[in-house]
Design a protein around this motif. Structure first.
Motif, PDB file in Angstrom:
ATOM      1  N   LYS A  87      87.190  22.206  10.678  1.00  0.00           N
ATOM      2  CA  LYS A  87      87.989  22.755  11.768  1.00  0.00           C
ATOM      3  C   LYS A  87      87.383  22.325  13.097  1.00  0.00           C
ATOM      4  CE  LYS A  87      88.717  26.958   9.021  1.00  0.00           C
ATOM      5  NZ  LYS A  87      88.558  28.438   9.010  1.00  0.00           N
ATOM      6  N   PRO A  88      88.174  22.288  14.159  1.00  0.00           N
ATOM      7  CA  PRO A  88      87.611  21.935  15.474  1.00  0.00           C
ATOM      8  C   PRO A  88      86.430  22.827  15.861  1.00  0.00           C
ATOM      9  CG  PRO A  88      89.988  21.837  15.565  1.00  0.00           C
ATOM     10  CD  PRO A  88      89.642  22.401  14.218  1.00  0.00           C
ATOM     11  N   GLU A  89      86.443  24.075  15.461  1.00  0.00           N
ATOM     12  CA  GLU A  89      85.340  24.976  15.798  1.00  0.00           C
ATOM     13  C   GLU A  89      84.063  24.669  15.023  1.00  0.00           C
ATOM     14  OE1 GLU A  89      88.470  25.811  14.852  1.00  0.00           O
ATOM     15  OE2 GLU A  89      88.457  27.662  13.628  1.00  0.00           O
ATOM     16  N   ASP A  90      84.104  23.742  14.089  1.00  0.00           N
ATOM     17  CA  ASP A  90      82.893  23.285  13.413  1.00  0.00           C
ATOM     18  C   ASP A  90      82.157  22.225  14.229  1.00  0.00           C
ATOM     19  OD1 ASP A  90      84.714  23.420  10.337  1.00  0.00           O
ATOM     20  OD2 ASP A  90      83.222  24.863  11.040  1.00  0.00           O
ATOM     21  N   THR A  91      82.764  21.779  15.308  1.00  0.00           N
ATOM     22  CA  THR A  91      82.142  20.785  16.173  1.00  0.00           C
ATOM     23  C   THR A  91      80.829  21.311  16.744  1.00  0.00           C
ATOM     24  OG1 THR A  91      84.241  19.756  16.781  1.00  0.00           O
ATOM     25  CG2 THR A  91      82.395  19.466  18.304  1.00  0.00           C
ATOM     26  N   ALA A  92      79.742  20.571  16.497  1.00  0.00           N
ATOM     27  CA  ALA A  92      78.414  21.006  16.935  1.00  0.00           C
ATOM     28  C   ALA A  92      77.386  19.960  16.555  1.00  0.00           C
ATOM     29  CB  ALA A  92      78.043  22.333  16.273  1.00  0.00           C
ATOM     30  N   GLY A  93      76.192  20.112  17.089  1.00  0.00           N
ATOM     31  CA  GLY A  93      75.049  19.391  16.569  1.00  0.00           C
ATOM     32  C   GLY A  93      74.539  20.142  15.355  1.00  0.00           C
ATOM     33  N   TYR A  94      74.307  19.436  14.263  1.00  0.00           N
ATOM     34  CA  TYR A  94      73.851  20.062  13.023  1.00  0.00           C
ATOM     35  C   TYR A  94      72.392  19.692  12.792  1.00  0.00           C
ATOM     36  CZ  TYR A  94      78.449  21.735  11.754  1.00  0.00           C
ATOM     37  OH  TYR A  94      79.639  22.419  11.732  1.00  0.00           O
ATOM     38  N   TYR A  95      71.607  20.714  12.501  1.00  0.00           N
ATOM     39  CA  TYR A  95      70.168  20.561  12.374  1.00  0.00           C
ATOM     40  C   TYR A  95      69.688  21.017  11.001  1.00  0.00           C
ATOM     41  CZ  TYR A  95      70.397  20.135  17.417  1.00  0.00           C
ATOM     42  OH  TYR A  95      70.700  19.723  18.692  1.00  0.00           O
ATOM     43  N   CYS A  96      68.830  20.233  10.431  1.00  0.00           N
ATOM     44  CA  CYS A  96      68.185  20.555   9.167  1.00  0.00           C
ATOM     45  C   CYS A  96      66.868  21.283   9.466  1.00  0.00           C
ATOM     46  CB  CYS A  96      67.923  19.249   8.430  1.00  0.00           C
ATOM     47  SG  CYS A  96      67.008  19.373   6.908  1.00  0.00           S
ATOM     48  N   ALA A  97      66.502  22.218   8.620  1.00  0.00           N
ATOM     49  CA  ALA A  97      65.270  22.962   8.820  1.00  0.00           C
ATOM     50  C   ALA A  97      64.589  23.232   7.484  1.00  0.00           C
ATOM     51  CB  ALA A  97      65.550  24.279   9.532  1.00  0.00           C
ATOM     52  N   SER A 105      66.596  33.141  10.074  1.00  0.00           N
ATOM     53  CA  SER A 105      65.987  32.847  11.365  1.00  0.00           C
ATOM     54  C   SER A 105      64.506  32.588  11.167  1.00  0.00           C
ATOM     55  CB  SER A 105      66.202  34.011  12.332  1.00  0.00           C
ATOM     56  OG  SER A 105      65.578  35.187  11.848  1.00  0.00           O
ATOM     57  N   GLY A 106      63.868  32.078  12.218  1.00  0.00           N
ATOM     58  CA  GLY A 106      62.427  31.882  12.180  1.00  0.00           C
ATOM     59  C   GLY A 106      61.956  30.758  11.288  1.00  0.00           C
ATOM     60  N   TRP A 107      62.671  29.636  11.288  1.00  0.00           N
ATOM     61  CA  TRP A 107      62.278  28.514  10.460  1.00  0.00           C
ATOM     62  C   TRP A 107      61.217  27.672  11.158  1.00  0.00           C
ATOM     63  CZ3 TRP A 107      65.016  26.717   5.843  1.00  0.00           C
ATOM     64  CH2 TRP A 107      65.836  27.719   5.317  1.00  0.00           C
ATOM     65  N   ASP A 108      60.337  27.043  10.354  1.00  0.00           N
ATOM     66  CA  ASP A 108      59.163  26.371  10.909  1.00  0.00           C
ATOM     67  C   ASP A 108      59.403  24.925  11.337  1.00  0.00           C
ATOM     68  OD1 ASP A 108      56.858  28.033   8.627  1.00  0.00           O
ATOM     69  OD2 ASP A 108      57.489  28.565  10.653  1.00  0.00           O
ATOM     70  N   TYR A 109      60.151  24.175  10.572  1.00  0.00           N
ATOM     71  CA  TYR A 109      60.277  22.733  10.818  1.00  0.00           C
ATOM     72  C   TYR A 109      61.736  22.365  11.044  1.00  0.00           C
ATOM     73  CZ  TYR A 109      55.623  22.846   8.812  1.00  0.00           C
ATOM     74  OH  TYR A 109      54.322  23.143   8.562  1.00  0.00           O
ATOM     75  N   TRP A 110      61.947  21.462  12.022  1.00  0.00           N
ATOM     76  CA  TRP A 110      63.301  21.098  12.419  1.00  0.00           C
ATOM     77  C   TRP A 110      63.460  19.595  12.545  1.00  0.00           C
ATOM     78  CZ3 TRP A 110      67.102  24.740  13.047  1.00  0.00           C
ATOM     79  CH2 TRP A 110      66.690  26.085  13.076  1.00  0.00           C
ATOM     80  N   GLY A 111      64.666  19.116  12.219  1.00  0.00           N
ATOM     81  CA  GLY A 111      65.018  17.741  12.490  1.00  0.00           C
ATOM     82  C   GLY A 111      65.589  17.604  13.887  1.00  0.00           C
ATOM     83  N   GLN A 112      65.950  16.377  14.239  1.00  0.00           N
ATOM     84  CA  GLN A 112      66.469  16.094  15.572  1.00  0.00           C
ATOM     85  C   GLN A 112      67.967  16.347  15.701  1.00  0.00           C
ATOM     86  OE1 GLN A 112      64.569  15.238  18.344  1.00  0.00           O
ATOM     87  NE2 GLN A 112      63.029  15.962  16.886  1.00  0.00           N
ATOM     88  N   GLY A 113      68.641  16.466  14.591  1.00  0.00           N
ATOM     89  CA  GLY A 113      70.054  16.811  14.627  1.00  0.00           C
ATOM     90  C   GLY A 113      70.976  15.615  14.480  1.00  0.00           C
ATOM     91  N   THR A 114      72.192  15.901  14.037  1.00  0.00           N
ATOM     92  CA  THR A 114      73.250  14.901  13.943  1.00  0.00           C
ATOM     93  C   THR A 114      74.550  15.546  14.420  1.00  0.00           C
ATOM     94  OG1 THR A 114      74.327  13.278  12.485  1.00  0.00           O
ATOM     95  CG2 THR A 114      73.809  15.417  11.512  1.00  0.00           C
ATOM     96  N   GLN A 115      75.323  14.795  15.203  1.00  0.00           N
ATOM     97  CA  GLN A 115      76.510  15.364  15.824  1.00  0.00           C
ATOM     98  C   GLN A 115      77.707  15.288  14.888  1.00  0.00           C
ATOM     99  OE1 GLN A 115      76.809  16.960  18.761  1.00  0.00           O
ATOM    100  NE2 GLN A 115      79.006  17.282  18.424  1.00  0.00           N
TER     101      GLN A 115
END
Length: 120
Positions: A87-97, A105-115
């Motif tokens: 859906k259009p509302e799914d538009t976002a930067g998506y990050y792996c953790a 919440s409170g995750w330790d490690y993060w990726g740089q994201g993909t749009q």
């Protein structure tokens, strides 16, 4: 220490599908819970989905339940997010953790994201 690299984002029409991948470095990948989060412009980062170390337990935000599926391949040190009926509302930067504990919440490690951009 875990390093994460996401891929698979892009532009898709509403109703379409995408599969995101997150490749992790390190020999201890199979000991970590993995998660996906997203952040739209002007909004806070939000939980999308998570999976425990074995893949036997998953958790989803209500907004994506039934449309998104998280999975992992410990032999490939990779976690996936299959996104259907976008859906259009799914538009976002998506990050792996990555985190020892599977939580929202409170995750330790993060990726740089993909749009991910979903057009109407």
């Amino acid at each position: 220490q875990v390093q994460l690299v996401e891929s698979g984002g892009g532009l898709v029409q509403a109703g379409g599908s995408l599969r995101l991948s997150c490749a992790a470095s390190g020999r201890t990948f199979s000991t970590y819970a993995m998660g996906w989060f997203r952040q739209a412009p002007g909004k806070a980062r939000e939980f999308v989905a998570s999976i425990n170390w074995s893949g036997g337990s998953t958790d989803y935000a209500d907004s994506v339940k039934g449309r998104f599926t998280i999975s992992r391949d410990n032999a490939k040190n990779t976690v996936y997010l299959q996104m259907n009926s976008l859906k259009p509302e799914d538009t976002a930067g998506y990050y792996c953790a990555a985190n020892i504990l599977m939580r929202r919440s409170g995750w330790d490690y993060w990726g740089q994201g993909t749009q991910v951009t979903v057009s109407s």
